[in-house]
Design a protein around this motif. Structure first.
Motif, PDB file in Angstrom:
ATOM      1  N   VAL A 191       0.831  -1.202   0.000  1.00  0.00           N
ATOM      2  CA  VAL A 191       0.000   0.000   0.000  1.00  0.00           C
ATOM      3  C   VAL A 191       0.870   1.260   0.000  1.00  0.00           C
ATOM      4  N   GLY A 192       0.450   2.207  -0.796  1.00  0.00           N
ATOM      5  CA  GLY A 192       1.044   3.548  -0.767  1.00  0.00           C
ATOM      6  C   GLY A 192      -0.096   4.532  -0.553  1.00  0.00           C
ATOM      7  N   PRO A 193      -0.251   5.053   0.660  1.00  0.00           N
ATOM      8  CA  PRO A 193      -1.379   5.968   0.906  1.00  0.00           C
ATOM      9  C   PRO A 193      -0.990   7.430   0.659  1.00  0.00           C
ATOM     10  N   GLU A 194      -1.751   8.097  -0.194  1.00  0.00           N
ATOM     11  CA  GLU A 194      -1.504   9.529  -0.445  1.00  0.00           C
ATOM     12  C   GLU A 194      -2.332  10.322   0.553  1.00  0.00           C
ATOM     13  N   GLN A 195      -1.647  11.088   1.367  1.00  0.00           N
ATOM     14  CA  GLN A 195      -2.294  11.766   2.495  1.00  0.00           C
ATOM     15  C   GLN A 195      -2.590  13.230   2.182  1.00  0.00           C
ATOM     16  N   LEU A 273       0.796  14.595   0.712  1.00  0.00           N
ATOM     17  CA  LEU A 273       2.094  13.962   0.892  1.00  0.00           C
ATOM     18  C   LEU A 273       1.963  12.481   0.551  1.00  0.00           C
ATOM     19  N   ALA A 274       2.824  11.990  -0.328  1.00  0.00           N
ATOM     20  CA  ALA A 274       2.761  10.565  -0.672  1.00  0.00           C
ATOM     21  C   ALA A 274       4.097   9.892  -0.374  1.00  0.00           C
ATOM     22  N   PRO A 275       4.040   8.744   0.274  1.00  0.00           N
ATOM     23  CA  PRO A 275       5.265   7.989   0.519  1.00  0.00           C
ATOM     24  C   PRO A 275       5.464   6.969  -0.593  1.00  0.00           C
ATOM     25  N   VAL A 276       6.623   6.343  -0.624  1.00  0.00           N
ATOM     26  CA  VAL A 276       6.798   5.194  -1.503  1.00  0.00           C
ATOM     27  C   VAL A 276       6.056   4.033  -0.838  1.00  0.00           C
ATOM     28  N   PHE A 277       5.403   3.223  -1.624  1.00  0.00           N
ATOM     29  CA  PHE A 277       4.579   2.160  -1.041  1.00  0.00           C
ATOM     30  C   PHE A 277       5.416   1.132  -0.281  1.00  0.00           C
ATOM     31  N   SER A 278       4.765   0.431   0.642  1.00  0.00           N
ATOM     32  CA  SER A 278       5.434  -0.659   1.368  1.00  0.00           C
ATOM     33  C   SER A 278       4.407  -1.726   1.729  1.00  0.00           C
ATOM     34  N   ASN A 323      -3.420   3.278  -2.529  1.00  0.00           N
ATOM     35  CA  ASN A 323      -2.890   2.522  -3.672  1.00  0.00           C
ATOM     36  C   ASN A 323      -2.542   1.133  -3.194  1.00  0.00           C
ATOM     37  N   TRP A 324      -3.081   0.135  -3.851  1.00  0.00           N
ATOM     38  CA  TRP A 324      -3.015  -1.237  -3.321  1.00  0.00           C
ATOM     39  C   TRP A 324      -2.618  -2.220  -4.405  1.00  0.00           C
ATOM     40  N   SER A 325      -1.719  -3.113  -4.058  1.00  0.00           N
ATOM     41  CA  SER A 325      -1.397  -4.184  -4.987  1.00  0.00           C
ATOM     42  C   SER A 325      -0.992  -5.438  -4.218  1.00  0.00           C
ATOM     43  N   ILE A 326      -0.639  -6.484  -4.959  1.00  0.00           N
ATOM     44  CA  ILE A 326      -0.227  -7.746  -4.330  1.00  0.00           C
ATOM     45  C   ILE A 326       1.128  -8.121  -4.913  1.00  0.00           C
ATOM     46  N   ASN A 445      -0.710  -0.793 -12.617  1.00  0.00           N
ATOM     47  CA  ASN A 445      -0.212  -2.011 -11.966  1.00  0.00           C
ATOM     48  C   ASN A 445      -0.651  -2.075 -10.508  1.00  0.00           C
ATOM     49  N   LYS A 446      -1.701  -1.342 -10.194  1.00  0.00           N
ATOM     50  CA  LYS A 446      -2.233  -1.294  -8.825  1.00  0.00           C
ATOM     51  C   LYS A 446      -3.636  -0.729  -8.886  1.00  0.00           C
ATOM     52  N   PHE A 447      -4.377  -0.920  -7.831  1.00  0.00           N
ATOM     53  CA  PHE A 447      -5.682  -0.277  -7.727  1.00  0.00           C
ATOM     54  C   PHE A 447      -5.585   0.867  -6.723  1.00  0.00           C
ATOM     55  N   GLU A 448      -6.338   1.893  -7.008  1.00  0.00           N
ATOM     56  CA  GLU A 448      -6.331   3.050  -6.127  1.00  0.00           C
ATOM     57  C   GLU A 448      -7.731   3.202  -5.543  1.00  0.00           C
ATOM     58  N   PHE A 449      -7.873   2.903  -4.260  1.00  0.00           N
ATOM     59  CA  PHE A 449      -9.165   3.041  -3.581  1.00  0.00           C
ATOM     60  C   PHE A 449      -9.217   4.454  -3.020  1.00  0.00           C
TER      61      PHE A 449
HETATM   62  P1  ADP Z   1      -0.314   9.262  -8.866  1.00  0.00           P
HETATM   63  O1  ADP Z   1      -1.454   8.499  -8.289  1.00  0.00           O
HETATM   64  O2  ADP Z   1      -0.279  10.676  -8.400  1.00  0.00           O
HETATM   65  O3  ADP Z   1      -0.173   9.083 -10.336  1.00  0.00           O
HETATM   66  P2  ADP Z   1       1.707   7.258  -8.452  1.00  0.00           P
HETATM   67  O4  ADP Z   1       0.865   6.398  -9.280  1.00  0.00           O
HETATM   68  O5  ADP Z   1       3.119   7.463  -8.858  1.00  0.00           O
HETATM   69  O6  ADP Z   1       1.040   8.669  -8.242  1.00  0.00           O
HETATM   70  O7  ADP Z   1       1.766   6.691  -6.988  1.00  0.00           O
HETATM   71  C1  ADP Z   1       0.874   6.977  -5.995  1.00  0.00           C
HETATM   72  C2  ADP Z   1       1.192   6.085  -4.832  1.00  0.00           C
HETATM   73  O8  ADP Z   1       1.059   4.726  -5.236  1.00  0.00           O
HETATM   74  C3  ADP Z   1       2.604   6.207  -4.268  1.00  0.00           C
HETATM   75  O9  ADP Z   1       2.541   6.213  -2.866  1.00  0.00           O
HETATM   76  C4  ADP Z   1       3.261   4.957  -4.782  1.00  0.00           C
HETATM   77  O10 ADP Z   1       4.331   4.523  -3.972  1.00  0.00           O
HETATM   78  C5  ADP Z   1       2.117   3.984  -4.728  1.00  0.00           C
HETATM   79  N1  ADP Z   1       2.346   2.747  -5.481  1.00  0.00           N
HETATM   80  C6  ADP Z   1       3.028   2.584  -6.631  1.00  0.00           C
HETATM   81  N2  ADP Z   1       3.112   1.277  -6.947  1.00  0.00           N
HETATM   82  C7  ADP Z   1       2.456   0.590  -5.984  1.00  0.00           C
HETATM   83  C8  ADP Z   1       2.193  -0.787  -5.710  1.00  0.00           C
HETATM   84  N3  ADP Z   1       2.621  -1.752  -6.522  1.00  0.00           N
HETATM   85  N4  ADP Z   1       1.499  -1.105  -4.597  1.00  0.00           N
HETATM   86  C9  ADP Z   1       1.056  -0.146  -3.777  1.00  0.00           C
HETATM   87  N5  ADP Z   1       1.264   1.150  -3.972  1.00  0.00           N
HETATM   88  C10 ADP Z   1       1.962   1.531  -5.043  1.00  0.00           C
END
Ligand code: ADP
Ligand code: MG
Length: 695
Positions: A191-195, A273-278, A323-326, A445-449
């Protein structure tokens, strides 16, 4: 000030590198295994690990330690104990034992438990989650823990989150075996949550009881300029805010949080503020810390951060894009389309699983983001609507349509697409994604809820998402494991899944009114408010689902239902009381004084034979709104009394939705009108103009 990120990154975290430095080789290896396998700490090494942590903590200025946990309030809790120990002979020692590291016993009677822990049994326990690193915050060594009751029930958001990650791990591994991926040993959701948040000047904040008590403005007329110029989004960041962001980033980096992107948001004074996902549980801990740090560092800059979902009426609210993926432990993102026919087939199966999960479990996804504050966003003609749908983009939708109907994919040419044999056309990140109206968007390559509220813990929605997808994957694995011809069965399964669940796919504009009618036709749920959504958490099918996936027991599910319904009522109750207080003690006296001055002016003018048309009209208008406000205030006051007499928690929540909130609106309307027509000088608290443009 050091600016070398490399040097400060993670300096306040007892991470793997430090473990290696501070621990004997064998102990380190044992701990590493514990972390990788997500197992509880082996008591044999606990003593040594605790000792090493203490040494490191003392060297880095810590004086106390705490078990840091996430009770059902949604914010973190901590109780500090000092390392200090005075021996019998008066000697001073700094101590921290293995026992203290592994398990804590906070008096838990003051945290919500929804009846899970009888009050006579106030004991709650906290246990270290070794997958989340220990860190130092404000001279306190913080140990991320899970919180459970004497009877073993989860009293927090962390345990069900970890359970839901286990559930998806188990089922995804079964599916991956079918594709021959024996090398994969674990699957984790990421998950990478954009705050999002607002910043206001502390001096204005302190003059507003509504902001202080409730985090949002309960009154406030629109100011002449709003967000219509669209000049704030991605605009240059003001110096003061820039300095705050720099400090914030440094703090986050020190805590090992990869804060990456920062920018102005759509509304004035709104930022992201967005972090790198983990990995999800780490992302969850980090997001809690991020919210705490945003608030703390803002104060150091004379600012106050508002994490509320809707601090200002008529101005965009704040969310948290989840942002969510597996991902596999071998580094494969299972929602990445891949480059070979086999990868594509696997991608399509996981994609189909998410589509089915979201369609079948709209209710639990919706309720996972339901709060009094978020009700002002969802379905309120902004942000995503309260209806859940999936955005896939035109291109991917075309691919699915072709599969469903055994048609050739246009771009790739002639033949009918065979899953597992043919290559998908390269799926590009769709440009229309930028419309941001979809609550659940596939972004390459991920879903954004996008329904999650800005102040919400990310645990809730990820628990539901993981559980729903795990359950679907279980069904898929059951079906495919028994198949005679895997490829045929796979093709058929994806095809039927698309056919049965394509109603959830919607690529259009989610703000459009016509979508609401269309969604209804499709049979999609539209749960507009929190009390509409929450009862779905105890629907027999959902209780069975939580049990089946080992995420929540029936008691745990019921307790959470009670707690969240009560929380809704409590929040609105405080808001209503604050409104009455502000109206009676601030707005009405100020307006009465103003109207008196106007009347006196008119009278003296009249004595002199001067025209008083303007004053009279003004006084009359003010009086009319004042009367309306007074009546509305009494009505609201009466309704609050009625609310307090309701003993059942669910009835109270419905009463809040049906009676209290409309009564609050009825009080706000005339007061905002009064603000518009009275002199700025007499208005008893700072207006929207100062709050939104005063930093
Ligand atoms: P935007 O939504 O503004 O286009 P990005 O797509 O670059 O920005 O990323 C938004 C967020 O999604 C960031 O926190 C990023 O780390 C996260 N993200 C990117 N890839 C993945 C992944 N595979 N799983 C979860 N989060 C991810
Ligand atoms: Mg985004």
């Amino acid at each position: 000030m050091k600016t070398d990120i490399k040097e400060i990154f993670g300096c306040q975290v007892f991470d793997e590198k430090k473990m290696k430095d501070y621990l004997a080789k064998d102990t380190f290896r044992e701990l590493e295994k514990t972390i990788q396998e997500g197992k509880p700490l082996n008591p044999k090494i606990a003593e040594a690990v605790a000792h090493a942590m203490k040494e490191w903590a003392l060297e880095n200025g810590a004086t106390h330690f705490t078990h840091w946990f996430q009770p059902l309030t949604g914010v973190t809790a901590e109780k500090h104990d000092s390392f200090l120990n005075i021996g019998k002979n008066g000697s001073i020692d700094m101590e921290f034992s293995g026992k203290e590291l592994v398990r804590g016993e906070p008096d838990a009677s003051s945290f919500p438990s929804g009846g899970l822990r009888a009050t006579f049994e106030a004991r709650g326990y906290t246990a270290w989650d070794p997958t989340s690193f220990v860190f130092i915050k404000n001279k306190v060594l913080c140990i991320p823990t899970a919180f459970y009751s004497y009877t073993g029930h989860a009293l927090d958001k962390k345990i069900p989150l970890l359970r839901s990650m286990d559930a998806i791990n188990k089922q995804a591994l079964r599916v991956l075996r079918l594709f021959g991926h024996d090398e994969v040993t674990s699957v984790k959701t990421t998950v990478g949550p954009e705050q999002e948040y607002f910043l206001v000047d502390k001096k204005y904040y302190e003059q507003r009881k509504d902001l202080i008590y409730t985090g949002r403005t309960l009154f406030g007329a629109p100011c002449p300029k709003g967000q219509e110029m669209e000049d704030h989004y991605f605009g240059t960041i003001k110096d003061r805010v820039q300095e705050f962001m720099q400090d914030l980033n440094r703090q986050l980096w020190k805590l090992g949080i990869e804060a990456k992107t920062e920018h102005n948001e759509v509304a004035p004074a709104q930022f992201e503020l967005a972090p790198v996902f983990s990995t999800t549980n780490i992302a969850n801990d980090h997001n809690q810390l991020t919210m705490e740090m945003i608030q703390r560092i803002a104060k150091e800059h004379g600012l106050v951060a508002l994490l509320h979902e809707k601090p200002f009426d008529g101005i965009n609210g704040s969310g948290k894009h989840n942002n969510w993926s597996i991902s596999t432990n071998t580094g494969i993102n299972l929602l990445d389309p891949g480059n070979t026919p086999q990868d594509n087939a696997q991608f399509l199966l996981f994609l189909a699983a998410v589509i089915k999960a979201v369609d079948e479990h709209q209710d639990i996804l919706r309720l996972s983001v339901a709060t009094a504050a978020n009700d002002h966003r969802l379905g309120a003609n902004e942000a995503p609507p309260a209806i859940i749908s999936i955005f896939l983009g035109e291109q991917l939708t075309e691919v699915l349509k072709a599969i469903e109907n055994d048609e050739p994919i246009e771009e790739s040419g002639t033949e009918v697409m065979r899953i597992g044999v043919d290559i998908l056309p390269k799926i590009k990140k769709d440009a229309t994604d930028r419309n941001r109206t979809s609550p659940f968007a596939f972004t390459g390559n991920k879903f954004e809820f996008r329904m999650l509220g800005s102040s919400n813990s990310i645990a809730g929605c990820n628990i539901m998402l993981n559980t729903a997808v795990a359950d679907v994957l279980e069904g898929f694995a059951d079906q495919l494991e028994g198949a005679e011809n895997f490829e045929d069965a796979l093709h058929q399964l994806i095809k039927t899944t698309i056919k049965e669940h394509k109603r959830i796919i919607f690529n259009g504009n989610g703000y459009d009114d016509s979508w609401i009618a269309e969604a209804e036709k499709r049979g999609l749920l539209n749960l507009r408010t929190t009390p509409d959504a929450l009862p779905y958490s105890i629907k027999p099918e959902n209780i069975a689902l939580f049990k089946r996936q080992g995420v929540l027991s029936e008691e745990e599910a019921r307790s959470r239902y009670e707690i969240t319904m009560e929380e809704y009522t409590k929040i609105v109750n405080i808001e209503a009381l604050t409104m009455v207080n502000m109206a009676r003690k601030q707005i009405m006296p100020a307006v009465m004084g103003y109207s008196k001055t106007l009347t006196e002016t008119a009278l003296s003018k009249k004595e002199l034979g001067i025209e008083t048309e303007y004053e009279e009209a003004n006084v009359k208008e003010i009086s009319a709104y004042l009367t309306e406000a007074m009546t509305a205030c009494s009505t609201l006051d009466e309704k609050i009394k009625t609310l307090h007499s309701i003993t059942e928690f669910d009835k109270a929540a419905y009463y809040v939705r049906d009676e209290i909130l409309p009564a609050m609106d009825a009080l706000r309307a005339p007061c905002d009108k009064l603000e518009e027509i009275c002199d700025d000088e007499i208005w008893p608290f700072p207006t929207y103009g100062k709050l939104l443009f005063g930093i």
